[in-house]
Design a protein around this motif. Sequence first.
Motif, PDB file in Angstrom:
ATOM      1  N   ILE A   1     -12.666  -1.724   6.635  1.00 44.95           N
ATOM      2  CA  ILE A   1     -11.751   0.085   5.950  1.00 44.95           C
ATOM      3  C   ILE A   1     -12.978   1.222   5.616  1.00 44.95           C
ATOM      4  O   ILE A   1     -12.511   2.010   5.425  1.00 44.95           O
TER       5      ILE A   1
ATOM      6  N   ASP B   1      -2.757  -8.018   4.077  1.00 47.86           N
ATOM      7  CA  ASP B   1      -0.717  -7.599   3.009  1.00 47.86           C
ATOM      8  C   ASP B   1      -0.281  -8.336   4.163  1.00 47.86           C
ATOM      9  O   ASP B   1      -0.562  -8.762   5.447  1.00 47.86           O
TER      10      ASP B   1
ATOM     11  N   ARG C   1     -10.055   4.960   8.219  1.00 45.65           N
ATOM     12  CA  ARG C   1      -8.582   3.843   7.220  1.00 45.65           C
ATOM     13  C   ARG C   1      -7.040   3.841   7.752  1.00 45.65           C
ATOM     14  O   ARG C   1      -6.010   3.551   7.928  1.00 45.65           O
TER      15      ARG C   1
ATOM     16  N   GLY D   1       0.152  -1.372   0.119  1.00 48.52           N
ATOM     17  CA  GLY D   1       0.515  -0.464   0.134  1.00 48.52           C
ATOM     18  C   GLY D   1       0.478   1.501   0.198  1.00 48.52           C
ATOM     19  O   GLY D   1       1.890   0.921   0.523  1.00 48.52           O
TER      20      GLY D   1
ATOM     21  N   GLU E   1      -6.102  -3.277   5.855  1.00 51.22           N
ATOM     22  CA  GLU E   1      -5.502  -4.107   3.735  1.00 51.22           C
ATOM     23  C   GLU E   1      -4.950  -5.942   3.935  1.00 51.22           C
ATOM     24  O   GLU E   1      -4.342  -5.502   4.613  1.00 51.22           O
TER      25      GLU E   1
ATOM     26  N   LYS F   1     -13.204  -4.916   4.985  1.00 52.32           N
ATOM     27  CA  LYS F   1     -14.362  -4.595   4.349  1.00 52.32           C
ATOM     28  C   LYS F   1     -15.009  -3.732   5.255  1.00 52.32           C
ATOM     29  O   LYS F   1     -15.418  -2.247   4.699  1.00 52.32           O
TER      30      LYS F   1
END
Length: 500
Positions: free
Chosen positions: A236, A110, A240, A100, A108, A233
């Motif tokens: 977010i 990752d 954020r 990101g 996210e 989801k």
Amino acid sequence: MSYDRRPTLTTTAGAPAPTNDTARTAGPRGPVLLEDYQLLEKLAHQNRERIPERTVHAKGWGLQGTFTVTHDITRYTRAGLFSRVGNSCDVLSRWSTVAGELGAADAERDVRGFSLKFYTEEGNWDMVGNNTPIFFVRDPYKFPDFIHTQKRHPKTNMRSPEAMFDFWAGQPESVHQVTILMSDRGIPKNPAHMHGYGSHTFSMWNAQGERHWVKFHFRSQQPIENYTNEEAKKLIGETRESFQEDLWNMIQDGKHPKWTMYIQVMKEGEEHRYPFNPFDLTKVWSHKDYPLIEVGELEMHTVPENYFQMVENAAFSPSNVVPGIGYSPDKMLQARVFSYADAHRYRLGTHYEALPANAPKSGVQHYHKDGQMRFFRNDSGNPNAYYEPNQYEDAPVADPSVNEPPLRIDADAYRHKQEITEDDFVQPRALYKEVLNDEERERLHQNMAGAMDPCSDAVKERWYAVLERVHPDYAAGVRRACESAPALPVTPDTPTKVAQ
């Protein structure tokens, strides 16, 4: 409010500033005068407030804390930090996402960076790792290519699952890390609820000059907690900055996150007898063969007063070691020793290690000269000692007693390509069949299918073939999940198959 009790605002040159809200003009409606230099200065500083973001690991969160030695490991290392039980030092941490950009959402899916800067009595030791004990590739030639697949497509300027899975299918040793990434561990709740690993094989050497190969582990004392795709989801959509908020609230509430540091130790010489290359970054060492040895406790307890100064300016590099800690023939590690420090020189400047976040608390003595932003003395106390060797008693000289024992490498210089073998599928197979339960495997199938959905059929088939080599159930489960997933509507924002 009485203004005479407040500090006087000054210019950057230290002169009192008469105003901070009204530009000097030629008349009440007239244009701004060029002589209003402080206005120009203020605008110029604003234009230069941002620096290049990290090419990798751009989005990060950090805390300051303390490391304390709880167990004696002097048989393995002569490092002053580990010289006695109870010894301690300050630590700066930075956790991050890999792919990101600086404004990416925290939650996210990752890999997460897990970096620690130990301000030891002998200089800074940087432990630059991840929240996984392995990585996607084992040869540094492929690292830039891998990162390109994680960033934006040059034409669509969108993320490309096609590129990701195409690359992974062409580098089958990546299946171990991809399995972890697509498992429950792919979205940690926050940095406090994940483990940290040095990932690479490093070395330690003791006062007798004996070397051991080591792996660094930082096991969270908080429960390991993760988000599902659906939970992430939703989160977010609300914020954020969930990782930053969680860490802030923990510190404000006095709930300081802690980790226990362990090492795995292999005697020098045993690497030739191990079933696989122990310097291969895509593989772990068995805890049965090399059990965890407890070393100390890490407690992160302070939010830095200025994020930019202490976290954005933080420069972690595996090149920063202290006497008693060294490297290994791990090819990825050898490349990172150069590339990390070089990235910091580009991003922060020649003297990046003199910035407050990076400056050793043990002090420095060297002969580096001049360059941009040389904001500290140009000598070590004696202006005549700007070269070495020299005649001056107060000038710094090297200390042969901290010379590292030889790194024994019995090989010719050659491009030794490590071919894909059955060894590359043994550990991901064990992870899939022996570590994950039925529910975790099904979530793995669904997570991977969701990530693969935009890919072309050709790339999907290549990746199924890799999963088949891990285990037929793995390939079948992901294929079934892909075939049952509803088709994504094609919109201008859909990462479509045109980006191949």
